[in-house]
Design a protein around this motif. Structure first.
Motif, PDB file in Angstrom:
ATOM      1  N   THR A  52      34.463 -39.046   8.774  1.00 11.87           N
ATOM      2  CA  THR A  52      33.270 -39.612   8.139  1.00 11.87           C
ATOM      3  C   THR A  52      33.574 -40.247   6.801  1.00 11.87           C
ATOM      4  OG1 THR A  52      32.781 -37.471   7.136  1.00 11.87           O
ATOM      5  CG2 THR A  52      31.776 -37.945   9.266  1.00 11.87           C
ATOM      6  N   ASP A  53      34.728 -39.970   6.230  1.00 14.48           N
ATOM      7  CA  ASP A  53      35.070 -40.509   4.918  1.00 14.48           C
ATOM      8  C   ASP A  53      36.567 -40.791   4.862  1.00 14.48           C
ATOM      9  OD1 ASP A  53      34.256 -39.606   1.488  1.00 14.48           O
ATOM     10  OD2 ASP A  53      35.304 -41.295   2.347  1.00 14.48           O
ATOM     11  N   PRO A  54      36.990 -41.946   5.418  1.00 17.59           N
ATOM     12  CA  PRO A  54      38.417 -42.224   5.510  1.00 17.59           C
ATOM     13  C   PRO A  54      39.094 -42.397   4.167  1.00 17.59           C
ATOM     14  CG  PRO A  54      37.117 -44.141   6.143  1.00 17.59           C
ATOM     15  CD  PRO A  54      36.165 -43.003   6.014  1.00 17.59           C
ATOM     16  N   ALA A  55      38.321 -42.510   3.070  1.00 13.24           N
ATOM     17  CA  ALA A  55      38.945 -42.640   1.757  1.00 13.24           C
ATOM     18  C   ALA A  55      39.604 -41.344   1.310  1.00 13.24           C
ATOM     19  CB  ALA A  55      37.907 -43.080   0.725  1.00 13.24           C
ATOM     20  N   GLY A  56      39.321 -40.224   1.955  1.00 11.15           N
ATOM     21  CA  GLY A  56      40.019 -39.011   1.620  1.00 11.15           C
ATOM     22  C   GLY A  56      39.151 -37.824   1.288  1.00 11.15           C
ATOM     23  N   GLY A  57      37.853 -37.982   1.163  1.00  7.82           N
ATOM     24  CA  GLY A  57      37.032 -36.812   0.960  1.00  7.82           C
ATOM     25  C   GLY A  57      36.009 -36.988  -0.140  1.00  7.82           C
ATOM     26  N   ARG A  58      35.284 -35.882  -0.405  1.00  3.83           N
ATOM     27  CA  ARG A  58      34.202 -35.907  -1.378  1.00  3.83           C
ATOM     28  C   ARG A  58      34.163 -34.593  -2.131  1.00  3.83           C
ATOM     29  NH1 ARG A  58      29.325 -36.150   2.155  1.00  3.83           N
ATOM     30  NH2 ARG A  58      30.746 -35.032   3.542  1.00  3.83           N
ATOM     31  N   VAL A  59      33.586 -34.658  -3.290  1.00  3.26           N
ATOM     32  CA  VAL A  59      33.253 -33.467  -4.056  1.00  3.26           C
ATOM     33  C   VAL A  59      31.740 -33.494  -4.272  1.00  3.26           C
ATOM     34  CG1 VAL A  59      33.524 -32.227  -6.233  1.00  3.26           C
ATOM     35  CG2 VAL A  59      35.484 -33.432  -5.218  1.00  3.26           C
ATOM     36  N   GLN A  60      31.058 -32.442  -3.829  1.00  3.18           N
ATOM     37  CA  GLN A  60      29.627 -32.324  -4.079  1.00  3.18           C
ATOM     38  C   GLN A  60      29.434 -31.507  -5.350  1.00  3.18           C
ATOM     39  OE1 GLN A  60      27.210 -31.245  -0.713  1.00  3.18           O
ATOM     40  NE2 GLN A  60      25.439 -30.693  -1.986  1.00  3.18           N
ATOM     41  N   VAL A  61      28.440 -31.897  -6.148  1.00  2.00           N
ATOM     42  CA  VAL A  61      28.263 -31.308  -7.468  1.00  2.00           C
ATOM     43  C   VAL A  61      26.793 -30.995  -7.711  1.00  2.00           C
ATOM     44  CG1 VAL A  61      28.742 -31.606  -9.942  1.00  2.00           C
ATOM     45  CG2 VAL A  61      30.156 -32.809  -8.252  1.00  2.00           C
ATOM     46  N   THR A  62      26.524 -29.895  -8.394  1.00  2.00           N
ATOM     47  CA  THR A  62      25.208 -29.655  -8.972  1.00  2.00           C
ATOM     48  C   THR A  62      25.395 -29.427 -10.462  1.00  2.00           C
ATOM     49  OG1 THR A  62      25.251 -27.243  -8.658  1.00  2.00           O
ATOM     50  CG2 THR A  62      24.330 -28.581  -6.858  1.00  2.00           C
ATOM     51  N   VAL A  63      24.397 -29.849 -11.239  1.00  2.00           N
ATOM     52  CA  VAL A  63      24.454 -29.707 -12.694  1.00  2.00           C
ATOM     53  C   VAL A  63      23.143 -29.102 -13.168  1.00  2.00           C
ATOM     54  CG1 VAL A  63      24.820 -30.868 -14.900  1.00  2.00           C
ATOM     55  CG2 VAL A  63      25.953 -31.731 -12.835  1.00  2.00           C
ATOM     56  N   THR A  64      23.241 -28.045 -13.969  1.00  2.00           N
ATOM     57  CA  THR A  64      22.065 -27.348 -14.470  1.00  2.00           C
ATOM     58  C   THR A  64      22.215 -27.085 -15.966  1.00  2.00           C
ATOM     59  OG1 THR A  64      23.032 -25.196 -13.907  1.00  2.00           O
ATOM     60  CG2 THR A  64      21.610 -26.228 -12.244  1.00  2.00           C
ATOM     61  N   ALA A  65      21.081 -26.727 -16.591  1.00  2.00           N
ATOM     62  CA  ALA A  65      21.069 -26.389 -18.013  1.00  2.00           C
ATOM     63  C   ALA A  65      21.156 -24.874 -18.161  1.00  2.00           C
ATOM     64  CB  ALA A  65      19.799 -26.918 -18.674  1.00  2.00           C
ATOM     65  N   VAL A  66      22.234 -24.382 -18.749  1.00  2.00           N
ATOM     66  CA  VAL A  66      22.490 -22.949 -18.830  1.00  2.00           C
ATOM     67  C   VAL A  66      21.372 -22.222 -19.561  1.00  2.00           C
ATOM     68  CG1 VAL A  66      24.039 -21.211 -19.802  1.00  2.00           C
ATOM     69  CG2 VAL A  66      24.993 -23.245 -18.694  1.00  2.00           C
ATOM     70  N   GLU A  67      20.960 -22.757 -20.707  1.00  2.00           N
ATOM     71  CA  GLU A  67      20.016 -22.043 -21.569  1.00  2.00           C
ATOM     72  C   GLU A  67      18.603 -21.981 -21.009  1.00  2.00           C
ATOM     73  OE1 GLU A  67      23.452 -23.372 -23.986  1.00  2.00           O
ATOM     74  OE2 GLU A  67      22.146 -24.324 -22.502  1.00  2.00           O
ATOM     75  N   ARG A  68      18.305 -22.766 -19.983  1.00  2.00           N
ATOM     76  CA  ARG A  68      16.967 -22.741 -19.383  1.00  2.00           C
ATOM     77  C   ARG A  68      17.037 -22.248 -17.945  1.00  2.00           C
ATOM     78  NH1 ARG A  68      15.264 -27.808 -19.045  1.00  2.00           N
ATOM     79  NH2 ARG A  68      17.054 -28.780 -20.052  1.00  2.00           N
ATOM     80  N   ASP A  69      17.761 -21.146 -17.760  1.00  2.00           N
ATOM     81  CA  ASP A  69      17.825 -20.473 -16.461  1.00  2.00           C
ATOM     82  C   ASP A  69      18.275 -21.418 -15.349  1.00  2.00           C
ATOM     83  OD1 ASP A  69      16.939 -18.025 -17.534  1.00  2.00           O
ATOM     84  OD2 ASP A  69      14.857 -18.689 -17.389  1.00  2.00           O
ATOM     85  N   ASP A  70      19.301 -22.209 -15.639  1.00  2.00           N
ATOM     86  CA  ASP A  70      19.857 -23.143 -14.654  1.00  2.00           C
ATOM     87  C   ASP A  70      18.814 -24.145 -14.156  1.00  2.00           C
ATOM     88  OD1 ASP A  70      22.593 -22.642 -14.535  1.00  2.00           O
ATOM     89  OD2 ASP A  70      22.323 -20.904 -13.229  1.00  2.00           O
ATOM     90  N   ALA A  71      18.017 -24.665 -15.072  1.00  2.00           N
ATOM     91  CA  ALA A  71      17.088 -25.745 -14.714  1.00  2.00           C
ATOM     92  C   ALA A  71      17.895 -26.948 -14.241  1.00  2.00           C
ATOM     93  CB  ALA A  71      16.244 -26.138 -15.926  1.00  2.00           C
ATOM     94  N   PRO A  72      17.468 -27.599 -13.143  1.00  2.00           N
ATOM     95  CA  PRO A  72      18.258 -28.709 -12.605  1.00  2.00           C
ATOM     96  C   PRO A  72      18.328 -29.890 -13.573  1.00  2.00           C
ATOM     97  CG  PRO A  72      16.307 -28.268 -11.243  1.00  2.00           C
ATOM     98  CD  PRO A  72      16.281 -27.298 -12.351  1.00  2.00           C
ATOM     99  N   VAL A  73      19.512 -30.501 -13.619  1.00  2.00           N
ATOM    100  CA  VAL A  73      19.740 -31.708 -14.415  1.00  2.00           C
ATOM    101  C   VAL A  73      20.152 -32.865 -13.502  1.00  2.00           C
ATOM    102  CG1 VAL A  73      21.125 -32.734 -16.264  1.00  2.00           C
ATOM    103  CG2 VAL A  73      20.343 -30.356 -16.454  1.00  2.00           C
TER     104      VAL A  73
END
Length: 301
Positions: free
Chosen positions: A268-289
């Motif tokens: 599905t991705d002949p370029a070699g792969g993917r990295v999936q990422v989530t980013v949250t704000a630590v000080e606000r109980d991992d509120a999504p960013v």
């Protein structure tokens, strides 16, 4: 209706010439928090002109990000900028970005979607120099109050977070003055600097630029999983899921997906792969960013 979707999509692309040099790249990297520790050889790749490489997300500010500005001024687009939100961003890299260069960008409205209570503009900017294409960038812009005309709702892709522990988790602090430094790369919106303006927008203090979080996240992936090799990045996309404030901390979780770093190709991705990422704000109980975030990479050469 202030947005004429058919007219906007059919309009001739805008064209502009942009240029940058090592100072622009260094300023951008510093605006992302690069240079800590100052003498770290890995950080000198971002800050010292004799060792400099270019983080691919620099494409969002090259030429002061004029591609998005040009798209908002397209025929058929007549909107209140106070109703505009940056909903998502993607970049496709056609080759590594040079430390200094000149390019021609073409900007157009690639699509207009009707989300009911809002319209979504997909503003596409393509850059090329004398050697050929450099990057293609799509900004997804929400315009509140401009939907409801019965148009195509467009895609609504949401990624499930992998059901296992991340392959890597890092935290990146946001310095108190970071938004003030980042805005010198071209985004002068007072929302990121003026407390009174921020209050008018509904925030108790200025917020960090979404594209600053975007760049910080890509730097974390490159440094953590790619051995600092920016040339392996082929694409990068995200959805801006929430705000973050200077002085807070980003928690960046990363999952290697099939094909990444294995030396084999994925069907599905002949370029070699993917990295999936989530980013949250630590000080606000991992509120999504940042959400629905994927870095597409090539295998090491």
């Amino acid at each position: 209706m202030p947005i004429d979707a058919a007219k906007a999509v059919a309009a001739e692309p805008g064209r502009s010439e942009i240029a940058w040099d090592h100072k622009d790249v260094q300023l951008y990297h510093l605006g992302l928090g690069a240079g800590v520790p100052a003498n770290d050889p890995d950080e000198l790749r971002y800050t010292l002109e004799s060792r400099l490489h270019v983080l691919p997300s620099f494409a969002t500010v090259a030429g002061a990000g004029m591609g998005v500005v040009g798209g908002l001024g397209a025929p058929g687009i007549d909107i209140d900028l106070a109703a505009v939100l940056h909903g998502g961003q993607s970049i496709t890299l056609h080759r590594p970005l040079p430390v200094a260069g000149r390019a021609v960008t073409t900007s157009r409205v690639a699509a207009v979607y009707d989300k009911g209570k809002a319209a979504v503009l997909v503003l596409r900017s393509e850059a090329a120099d004398e050697d050929g294409p450099l990057w293609t960038s799509d900004a997804q812009i929400f315009v509140r109050g401009e939907g409801g005309w019965g148009g195509d709702r467009g895609p609504s892709e949401r990624l499930d977070v992998p059901g296992r522990a991340p392959d890597a988790t890092v935290e990146r602090p946001i310095r108190e003055e970071q938004a003030l430094l980042y805005r010198l790369s071209g985004d002068w919106n007072p929302l990121h600097a003026d407390p009174e303006f921020a209050k008018l927008a509904g925030f108790d203090r200025p917020i960090l630029h979404g594209l600053c979080s975007y760049g910080m996240t890509l730097k974390a992936v490159v440094d953590t999983l790619l051995g600092g090799d920016v040339t392996r990045v082929r694409g990068y996309r995200t959805r801006f899921a929430g705000v973050v404030f200077p002085g807070e901390t980003l928690r960046i979780r990363m999952w290697r997906l099939a094909g990444t770093g294995t030396g084999t190709e994925s069907a599905t991705d002949p370029a070699g792969g993917r990295v999936q990422v989530t980013v949250t704000a630590v000080e606000r109980d991992d509120a999504p960013v940042l959400a629905d975030t994927v870095v597409t990479i090539a295998d090491p050469s």
